[in-house]
Design a protein around this motif. Structure first.
Motif, PDB file in Angstrom:
ATOM      1  N   PRO A  13       1.962   4.628  -1.756  1.00  0.00           N
ATOM      2  CA  PRO A  13       1.404   5.566  -2.736  1.00  0.00           C
ATOM      3  C   PRO A  13       2.492   6.116  -3.659  1.00  0.00           C
ATOM      4  N   ASP A  29      -6.848   6.752  -6.837  1.00  0.00           N
ATOM      5  CA  ASP A  29      -6.757   6.889  -5.394  1.00  0.00           C
ATOM      6  C   ASP A  29      -6.246   5.578  -4.828  1.00  0.00           C
ATOM      7  N   LEU A  30      -4.999   5.582  -4.352  1.00  0.00           N
ATOM      8  CA  LEU A  30      -4.413   4.347  -3.834  1.00  0.00           C
ATOM      9  C   LEU A  30      -5.208   3.796  -2.670  1.00  0.00           C
ATOM     10  N   ARG A  54       0.830  -1.212   0.000  1.00  0.00           N
ATOM     11  CA  ARG A  54       0.000   0.000   0.000  1.00  0.00           C
ATOM     12  C   ARG A  54       0.863   1.261   0.000  1.00  0.00           C
ATOM     13  N   HIS A 100      -4.136   0.043 -10.206  1.00  0.00           N
ATOM     14  CA  HIS A 100      -4.670   1.278  -9.639  1.00  0.00           C
ATOM     15  C   HIS A 100      -5.457   2.141 -10.604  1.00  0.00           C
TER      16      HIS A 100
END
Length: 292
Positions: free
Chosen positions: A96, A283-284, A94, A118
């Motif tokens: 970014p 949007d990660l 996770r 993504h």
């Protein structure tokens, strides 16, 4: 065939240092950034600590990366398979990631995998060519004036020109004065003076393991086209060699044919191209939970 990631620079050096130094010219970005972090601290480039990683293939390290948020991830030379696996790994963690830089094969593979997880887009923001100095050929005739090392009295001007170069190049400026102060203190910033006035600047990263990279080279807009950039780059290149660098490197923007031609006239030879892409439109936090 797994990636290991860490925030421990000593672990990275122990695992991947030999791999990077086996091809130091190609890996100049990773080596110089890692050296800067060791010298100036983990917050040199941003509030978050750098992240490092390496991949094993058959018991040997065959790929590495270095990431100094909020800047793009720096990739070593690596296969498309390794780059795609790294995008998978950072997705599972996770992370970014704002972008990625390296050779075309690795960047394209990383970006394709990242976008598959993504969504969004990958926009090319930089195309550059790595050069290495062969036989130095100073400009002749050169412009009026001479080079001299910058001193602490020049600090404000050097900081201003570092920031101006970053703005022109579309890259992040120095986070603070630490790296600039270090270069001034070690004689790694030269100013070209004409009639007692600084008119151009060139700096280099320092001869870590005998390799240094010229960056940045800057002339204020109103003083360009007079030969100052070539003269100060030649003087800096000679100084770097005289103080122990056996490889002097630089990157030139492929969108600037004038700069590429100038460096070739000075004796710099093409090595390989580099590309940087930035990710946007996803949007990660929303996509990362189901990626992997």
């Amino acid at each position: 065939m797994t990636w290991t990631t860490t925030t421990d620079p000593d672990a990275f050096e122990a695992a991947a240092g030999a791999f990077l130094r086996a091809r130091p010219v190609e890996h100049t970005m990773l080596l110089s950034v890692a050296a800067t972090v060791r010298a100036s601290g983990a917050d040199t480039y941003g509030d978050q600590p750098p992240r490092y990683g390496w991949r094993h293939e058959g018991g040997e390290v065959d790929a590495a990366f270095l990431w100094t948020p909020p800047r793009p991830v720096l990739l070593s030379a690596m296969s498309a398979r390794a780059a795609g696996a790294l995008a998978d790994t950072l997705t599972r963690e996770r992370r970014p990631v704002p972008g990625v830089g390296g050779d075309h094969t690795a960047v394209d593979a990383f970006a394709a995998t990242w976008l598959r997880h993504h969504g969004g887009t990958a926009d090319t923001v930089e195309r550059s060519r790595l050069h290495r100095l062969g036989t130095l050929v100073p400009p002749h005739p050169g412009p009026p004036g001479a080079a001299r090392p910058a001193t602490t009295a020049d600090r404000a001007l050097v900081l201003e020109w570092f920031a101006a170069f970053a703005a022109d190049a579309g890259v992040a400026p120095p986070r603070d004065a630490r790296t600039v102060d270090d270069r001034i203190a070690h004689g790694r910033v030269l100013l070209w003076e004409d009639a007692g006035r600084p008119v151009a600047m060139a700096a280099h990263t320092g001869a870590d393991d005998g390799i240094t990279r010229v960056a940045p080279v800057y002339t204020p807009p109103g003083l360009r086209g007079r030969g100052y950039a070539g003269a100060v780059t030649a003087a800096l290149s000679r100084t770097a060699r005289d103080t122990g660098a056996h490889e002097v490197l630089l990157f030139a923007d492929l969108a600037n044919p004038t700069a590429n031609a100038l460096y070739q006239r000075l004796g710099y030879e093409s090595v390989r191209d580099r590309v940087v892409v930035e990710f946007s439109g996803a949007d990660l936090a929303e996509t990362g939970a189901t990626s992997g």
